[in-house]
Design a protein around this motif. Sequence first.
Motif, PDB file in Angstrom:
ATOM      1  N   UNK A  34      53.612  22.131  52.427  1.00  0.00           N
ATOM      2  CA  UNK A  34      54.117  21.446  53.603  1.00  0.00           C
ATOM      3  C   UNK A  34      53.068  20.932  54.553  1.00  0.00           C
ATOM      4  N   UNK A  35      51.767  21.118  54.245  1.00  0.00           N
ATOM      5  CA  UNK A  35      50.716  20.691  55.172  1.00  0.00           C
ATOM      6  C   UNK A  35      50.141  19.329  54.825  1.00  0.00           C
ATOM      7  N   UNK A  36      50.221  18.926  53.578  1.00  0.00           N
ATOM      8  CA  UNK A  36      49.769  17.609  53.147  1.00  0.00           C
ATOM      9  C   UNK A  36      50.374  17.340  51.777  1.00  0.00           C
ATOM     10  N   UNK A  37      49.985  16.243  51.177  1.00  0.00           N
ATOM     11  CA  UNK A  37      50.539  15.923  49.866  1.00  0.00           C
ATOM     12  C   UNK A  37      49.438  15.656  48.853  1.00  0.00           C
ATOM     13  N   UNK A  38      49.735  15.973  47.632  1.00  0.00           N
ATOM     14  CA  UNK A  38      48.864  15.658  46.499  1.00  0.00           C
ATOM     15  C   UNK A  38      49.752  15.495  45.280  1.00  0.00           C
ATOM     16  N   UNK A  39      49.676  14.328  44.680  1.00  0.00           N
ATOM     17  CA  UNK A  39      50.545  14.036  43.558  1.00  0.00           C
ATOM     18  C   UNK A  39      50.265  14.966  42.370  1.00  0.00           C
ATOM     19  N   UNK A  40      51.287  15.583  41.870  1.00  0.00           N
ATOM     20  CA  UNK A  40      51.204  16.375  40.643  1.00  0.00           C
ATOM     21  C   UNK A  40      52.478  16.168  39.852  1.00  0.00           C
ATOM     22  N   UNK A  41      52.380  15.704  38.615  1.00  0.00           N
ATOM     23  CA  UNK A  41      53.605  15.504  37.823  1.00  0.00           C
ATOM     24  C   UNK A  41      54.404  16.782  37.648  1.00  0.00           C
ATOM     25  N   UNK A  42      53.751  17.947  37.774  1.00  0.00           N
ATOM     26  CA  UNK A  42      54.453  19.213  37.578  1.00  0.00           C
ATOM     27  C   UNK A  42      55.562  19.423  38.602  1.00  0.00           C
ATOM     28  N   UNK A  43      55.429  18.810  39.785  1.00  0.00           N
ATOM     29  CA  UNK A  43      56.498  18.940  40.770  1.00  0.00           C
ATOM     30  C   UNK A  43      57.830  18.502  40.178  1.00  0.00           C
ATOM     31  N   UNK A  44      57.839  17.351  39.549  1.00  0.00           N
ATOM     32  CA  UNK A  44      59.092  16.806  39.031  1.00  0.00           C
ATOM     33  C   UNK A  44      59.492  17.410  37.691  1.00  0.00           C
ATOM     34  N   UNK A  45      58.537  17.907  36.913  1.00  0.00           N
ATOM     35  CA  UNK A  45      58.896  18.647  35.704  1.00  0.00           C
ATOM     36  C   UNK A  45      59.587  19.961  36.067  1.00  0.00           C
ATOM     37  N   UNK A  46      59.106  20.612  37.116  1.00  0.00           N
ATOM     38  CA  UNK A  46      59.744  21.849  37.578  1.00  0.00           C
ATOM     39  C   UNK A  46      61.116  21.563  38.168  1.00  0.00           C
ATOM     40  N   UNK A  47      61.247  20.449  38.856  1.00  0.00           N
ATOM     41  CA  UNK A  47      62.567  20.069  39.367  1.00  0.00           C
ATOM     42  C   UNK A  47      63.546  19.812  38.227  1.00  0.00           C
ATOM     43  N   UNK A  48      63.080  19.212  37.143  1.00  0.00           N
ATOM     44  CA  UNK A  48      63.944  19.017  35.983  1.00  0.00           C
ATOM     45  C   UNK A  48      64.367  20.360  35.406  1.00  0.00           C
ATOM     46  N   UNK A  49      63.468  21.304  35.354  1.00  0.00           N
ATOM     47  CA  UNK A  49      63.804  22.663  34.913  1.00  0.00           C
ATOM     48  C   UNK A  49      64.848  23.279  35.833  1.00  0.00           C
ATOM     49  N   UNK A  50      64.714  23.039  37.133  1.00  0.00           N
ATOM     50  CA  UNK A  50      65.676  23.560  38.111  1.00  0.00           C
ATOM     51  C   UNK A  50      67.065  22.980  37.876  1.00  0.00           C
ATOM     52  N   UNK A  51      67.125  21.686  37.599  1.00  0.00           N
ATOM     53  CA  UNK A  51      68.424  21.058  37.320  1.00  0.00           C
ATOM     54  C   UNK A  51      69.107  21.756  36.155  1.00  0.00           C
ATOM     55  N   UNK A  52      68.353  22.031  35.108  1.00  0.00           N
ATOM     56  CA  UNK A  52      68.929  22.687  33.940  1.00  0.00           C
ATOM     57  C   UNK A  52      69.465  24.080  34.278  1.00  0.00           C
ATOM     58  N   UNK A  53      68.723  24.849  35.066  1.00  0.00           N
ATOM     59  CA  UNK A  53      69.139  26.213  35.384  1.00  0.00           C
ATOM     60  C   UNK A  53      70.333  26.227  36.333  1.00  0.00           C
ATOM     61  N   UNK A  54      70.369  25.276  37.258  1.00  0.00           N
ATOM     62  CA  UNK A  54      71.485  25.219  38.210  1.00  0.00           C
ATOM     63  C   UNK A  54      72.774  24.813  37.518  1.00  0.00           C
ATOM     64  N   UNK A  55      72.689  23.876  36.589  1.00  0.00           N
ATOM     65  CA  UNK A  55      73.900  23.318  35.976  1.00  0.00           C
ATOM     66  C   UNK A  55      74.319  24.025  34.692  1.00  0.00           C
ATOM     67  N   UNK A  56      73.410  24.802  34.088  1.00  0.00           N
ATOM     68  CA  UNK A  56      73.725  25.427  32.818  1.00  0.00           C
ATOM     69  C   UNK A  56      73.709  24.457  31.655  1.00  0.00           C
TER      70      UNK A  56
END
Length: 543
Positions: free
Chosen positions: A205-227
């Motif tokens: 939350x203090x600054x930003x740095x692009x990392x593709x892993x952010x969105x890969x982890x979000x995709x993993x989250x979608x799978x776990x939330x929705x089953x």
Amino acid sequence: MTDHYFRSHTPLDLKWIRSIFFNPLNAIVCVFTRTTVVFVCGFLLTCCENPNNRVVEISTSQKHDIHSFVNKIHHTYPIPGLAVALVDAQGVNFFYEGVADNKRTSFTDTTVFYSGNISELLVATTILRLVDADKISLDDPIIKHLPYFKLGGNTYRGVTIRHMLTHASGIPHHDVIFDPPSYDDHALETTTRSIEHQQPDFPFGTKIKRSPYNYDILADLVAKVTGDSFESYARKNVLIPLGMKHSSFSVRDLSSHKLAQPFHISNWLSYDLKQSDMYPYSREHAGSRGLHTTLHDISRWLKMILNNGVLEKKQFLQEKSIREFFKRAYQIDANHFTGMGWEIEHAEEKTFFSKGENAYGFTSNLTILPEERVGVITISNISGDFEANFVNQAILNLTLNRLLLQVKIPVSIQFSKTVAATGSLDSAFAWYEIIETQRDVYAISEEELSQPGVNLLYRLNRPADAIRVFEFCLEHFPDSPNVYLNIAEAQLIQQDLQKAAQALAKAKDLNPKHPDLLARIAFVEERLKVGEENALLSSRARP
């Protein structure tokens, strides 16, 4: 013969419709073709105002101007296929040229292509759909839904979905890996678990740095939330409802004969094209780089975004989610911001949202002006020096300001082809002396004349020839710190530390102010320091 098309889709029932951290080497190699596309009345961001944020409509003559422009870009650059979609108040207009593969399959608005990091925008859309359904909150900690998410230390527990969406999580940047590709059912969870022993680059939350892993982890989250698997859920709940029936986050869902293939420059003097052997897909990066779509399909998503979440009179995203989607999350400088995957630039009373990538044999860029309800998407199956964002900017300039477009011949390419044809740098020097005054035909600049030297240095491993090109360039652009820095880097590769130091000193004597040049000076200074330390150690080790 090159295939070329112009199509216009106007729905009858619709009345409307730019790494945060500078990498000197990447910039040196990729940036120098920017001067080739010329706007007769100036650069896009100096455009005149659009009174009252009027909704933009494209005239028939403008459409033909854009078609001619796209055709000239395709024939001027070494590009196998090129396609552009312009979404305006009247609908969607498609412009396309060239081929999708070495079988010469036509590249059209229905060709499926690798979209690069534009994937992030569709992942964000999927997340917002889950928010609208009250299944998650943007401020939920990631560990609430992925208990195995972990970084070094304990601060990771406070990383939220919002931090991931805005690249403010502190997760270190890692390049994506496509070779070998992974199709494993647990590939996204593997990506999430792979960083558990790594320290965050900064407090979340203090600054930003692009990392593709952010969105890969979000995709993993979608799978776990929705089953459901991420790819399946996104297809059933985002892509299909939007009418994106030829799109998927899984390449295995797609027909291979409709898939555009990546190309690369096989010879950086003759600029010959070759279809690449490696295709950019791995399920471990399905979130950050997985989206495969068509120009027709992605335009439907864009229409929905520009129409405040509505597509064909149906509310797809709630208005509060659209506001979140376009919110400025972090400020870079006075006019540049980042958002939910977006790069945001404010200039001349306009706000430009853009997203794009140039890698792995594909180039893509999406640029929109939400208040004007206009957007442009440009894609090509080539990466390297071609930059799709400048095509977008030129088309928007025409659209907003009724300015004519001109495509000039890039000096860098013609110079290099002269070397390839004659085997002589001297012939290329003589050619340049002849055409130097023809600025109405050729894109002439320090950057363009330097680019063949950059190719010789970094892509062809010919530092001595590169130095000759840079010295020739210096004769014509004697006040350029960039040319001196090119010489300094080439001399470092030649291990001539004295000449490298001299060139660096001359660059600094010109007192450059631009942040990119200052960062590059610091980079060369560090390399020179390391070279001098290594030389000292070697001298002490001698008997």
